[in-house]
Motif scaffolding. Structure first.
Motif: not given
Ligand code: 13P
Ligand code: SF4
Length: 303
Positions: A189-194, A232-235, A251-256
């Motif tokens: 939702k926050l990064h719809p294109d990622a 969005i990176i899930g690790t 651009k890279f964002y943490p999943l959690s």
């Protein structure tokens, strides 16, 4: 006051003088990766450990990685960068329990994730890493597989190899298992294109929602090759930082933000320097018998 660069320079000078090779898993911090001779995921580190010319290897990672390096290069001095850096998943099953499971599933090939103790590697038929598992398990002649200890990586494999029958225990990585499907929805939702890239140690409900699941090297390669501009990176969140350093146009964002392996983060840059000086870390010692037995299952993976 010493700066990061001062310490890095001292490491670079001393490791040459003392014939030391530094291997670092990608969950280590950026300052450590910069002084390493080689960085990568568990599979890449295992392969590299067989090729290093230096007599001493410092493994910046967790215990099973240093043990794997020792098993593959018994003639070398292998130092674990921090004595307390373990992988909680590696100890979720004992060798005794595995022997009991073997009796329960006599028809099964016992496949052990490399995130296991040396004792478990002695008892299994073949080791795999997240990067090698698919290829190795597909090739096994047995139809029935007992996969230990990570049931999440196991069920990710099961989905892709439907002609085999899998059996699991209730193990898994406490760090990756915390990531929830709701976090995937919120990040999208926050990064719809990622694109969402996750490690297969995440639970099934998370990998099913992802655009890609693979080992840390798999995630890095996917992001580098992809035409997409954000991910969005899930690790472990260190991978987010490394990817951002290496790919300034993406651009890279943490999943959690919870996805941080505390064991991997125990090692500091100063520890690495002190390991070279012989003032920190722990030399890995394994009996000849353990090395000989455990090597069979690792060699079967390396092919
Ligand atoms: P990789 O095989 O991707 O390096 O994973 C190791 C690990 O411990 C992941 O949590
Ligand atoms: Fe073990 Fe999980 Fe840490 Fe990897 S991230 S070393 S599997 S606890």
């Amino acid at each position: 006051m010493r700066t990061t660069v001062d310490i890095q320079n001292e490491i670079m000078k001393l490791k040459k003088e003392r014939d030391v090779c530094i291997l670092a898993h990608t969950y280590q911090t950026q300052d450590i990766l910069e002084v390493a001779d080689f960085t990568g995921d568990s599979f890449a580190l295992s392969k590299f450990a067989t090729e290093v010319p230096q007599k001493t290897v410092i493994m910046c990672g967790v215990r099973f990685m240093a043990e794997t390096a020792k098993i593959l290069s018994p003639e070398k001095k292998v130092i674990l960068s921090h004595p307390e850096a373990g992988c909680p998943m590696a100890e979720q099953l004992t060798a005794e329990e595995l022997r009991t499971l073997r009796k329960k599933y006599p028809e099964c090939a016992v496949v052990a994730y490399i995130n296991t103790t040396a004792a478990l590697k002695c008892e299994c038929d073949v080791c795999v890493t997240s990067a090698s598992a698919l290829e190795v398990v597909k090739k096994l002649p047995q139809k029935d597989i007992l996969f230990i200890p990570d049931c999440n990586l196991g069920s990710w494999l099961e989905k892709q190899i439907p002609d085999k029958n899998f059996h699991f225990i209730n193990g898994g990585c406490p760090v990756h298992m915390q990531i929830t499907p709701d976090e995937v929805d919120a990040a999208r939702k926050l990064h719809p294109d990622a694109l969402v890239l996750v490690h297969p140690e995440c639970i099934k409900e998370v990998t099913e929602k992802a655009d890609y699941a693979g080992s840390t090297t798999g995630i890095i390669k996917f992001a580098e090759k992809s035409d997409a501009k954000s991910f969005i990176i899930g690790t472990d969140t260190s991978v987010v930082q490394h990817l951002q350093f290496a790919n300034p146009t993406k651009k890279f964002y943490p999943l959690s933000k919870q996805c941080v392996c505390k064991d991997m983060k125990l090692t500091t840059l100063v520890d690495v320097l002190d390991c070279i000086k012989g003032e920190a870390g722990e030399e890995i010692e394994l009996s000849d018998e353990v090395i000989k037995k455990a090597r069979i299952s690792i060699d079967r993976m390396l092919g």
